[in-house]
Design an enzyme around this catalytic site. Structure first.
Site, PDB file in Angstrom:
ATOM      1  N   GLU A 186      -2.077  -8.597   3.679  1.00  0.00           N
ATOM      2  CA  GLU A 186      -1.931  -9.082   5.296  1.00  0.00           C
ATOM      3  C   GLU A 186      -3.517  -9.038   5.836  1.00  0.00           C
ATOM      4  O   GLU A 186      -3.417  -9.904   6.995  1.00  0.00           O
ATOM      5  CB  GLU A 186      -1.103  -8.145   6.226  1.00  0.00           C
ATOM      6  CG  GLU A 186      -1.685  -6.770   6.494  1.00  0.00           C
ATOM      7  CD  GLU A 186      -1.887  -5.752   5.398  1.00  0.00           C
ATOM      8  OE1 GLU A 186      -1.327  -6.041   4.139  1.00  0.00           O
ATOM      9  OE2 GLU A 186      -2.172  -4.555   5.707  1.00  0.00           O
ATOM     10  N   HIS A 225      -4.011  -4.767   0.520  1.00  0.00           N
ATOM     11  CA  HIS A 225      -3.496  -5.214   1.756  1.00  0.00           C
ATOM     12  C   HIS A 225      -3.613  -6.841   1.667  1.00  0.00           C
ATOM     13  O   HIS A 225      -4.473  -7.205   2.409  1.00  0.00           O
ATOM     14  CB  HIS A 225      -4.398  -4.644   2.714  1.00  0.00           C
ATOM     15  CG  HIS A 225      -3.960  -3.018   2.764  1.00  0.00           C
ATOM     16  ND1 HIS A 225      -2.838  -2.811   3.793  1.00  0.00           N
ATOM     17  CD2 HIS A 225      -4.477  -1.883   2.382  1.00  0.00           C
ATOM     18  CE1 HIS A 225      -2.602  -1.576   3.731  1.00  0.00           C
ATOM     19  NE2 HIS A 225      -3.559  -1.096   2.962  1.00  0.00           N
ATOM     20  N   CYS A 263       0.703  -1.192   0.057  1.00  0.00           N
ATOM     21  CA  CYS A 263      -0.003   0.007  -0.181  1.00  0.00           C
ATOM     22  C   CYS A 263       0.904   1.421  -0.008  1.00  0.00           C
ATOM     23  O   CYS A 263       1.494   1.634  -1.106  1.00  0.00           O
ATOM     24  CB  CYS A 263      -0.968   0.159   1.334  1.00  0.00           C
ATOM     25  SG  CYS A 263      -2.372   1.109   0.844  1.00  0.00           S
TER      26      CYS A 263
END
Ligand code: MN
Length: 230
Positions: A209, A207, A108
């Protein structure tokens, strides 16, 4: 047995509370992929970058506020949550990782820092032109990205199209030197960048994660990164 790769992770910083902040999901993803995560604070470390980098097998840049537009020769228009100390450290880390062929995975804001460090620029506010940010919950997949064949990102996903989440109001504008675009959203926003002159120099605008536990395909990114650090 060879030791596990040591991965340096940059946190966010809240200047009001004077606290470093890091979403635990980044840490979990690196651990699950077989790496040992360590947080790098930014406290005037610019002159010690070489010392830091030699300790780590790879660097992961995380999400956060906007980069000071000064770094891409623009005046601020719609920048939010700027932490110049963070910009300074991360830009140096990117440059040194590129020069020393140290694996870099940038998420990001990290993807944006990567581009700026390599001489590129950013769209300061996508949302003043098109609707791109998602209002849906963080692990919902809201827009498609088209992945270029022959890129590292394609090697990892082995798919031309995947759906991702989207929590950014800035994006790559002018591409930095030695970088290429590996994925774009259907609205034209750049969602992945990398370099052919480096074995693992990858930035993604979404994202992973926040997705890897629910959507297994995103774990492949962390696995490929940590394996690339061995
Ligand atoms: Mn997006």
């Amino acid at each position: 047995m060879r030791r596990k790769p040591l991965i340096g992770i940059t946190p966010s910083f809240n200047p009001h509370s004077e606290k470093f902040l890091l979403d635990i999901e980044y840490v979990k993803a690196i651990q699950k992929a077989g790496g040992v995560p360590l947080i790098i604070p930014y406290a005037d470390l610019k002159n010690n970058i070489d010392l830091i980098l030699e300790k780590f097998d790879g660097i992961m840049l995380t999400g956060g506020g906007d980069i000071l537009p000064f770094y891409y020769k623009e005046e601020p228009k719609k920048t939010k949550r700027v932490v110049p100390e963070r910009d300074e450290l991360e830009i140096e880390l990117v440059k040194k990782c590129f020069k020393n062929k140290k694996p870099l995975f940038a998420i990001c804001r990290g993807c944006q820092v990567m581009n700026v460090a390599m001489g590129g620029s950013l769209i300061q506010d996508i949302n003043s032109e098109i609707e791109h940010d998602q209002s849906a919950y963080y692990d919902k997949l809201t827009h498609t990205i088209i992945i270029e064949k022959g890129t590292l990102l394609y090697e990892i996903f082995k798919k031309r199209e995947i759906k991702v989440n989207s929590f950014h109001h800035q994006a790559v504008k002018k591409l930095g030197k030695d970088l290429k675009v590996s994925a774009k959203a259907k609205d034209g926003i750049i969602e992945g960048i990398e370099s052919e002159k480096h074995p693992f120099f990858l930035g993604v605008q979404f994202h992973p994660e926040l997705l890897f536990e629910k959507h297994k395909i995103f774990f492949k990114l962390f696995k490929a990164f940590v394996d690339g650090c061995r």
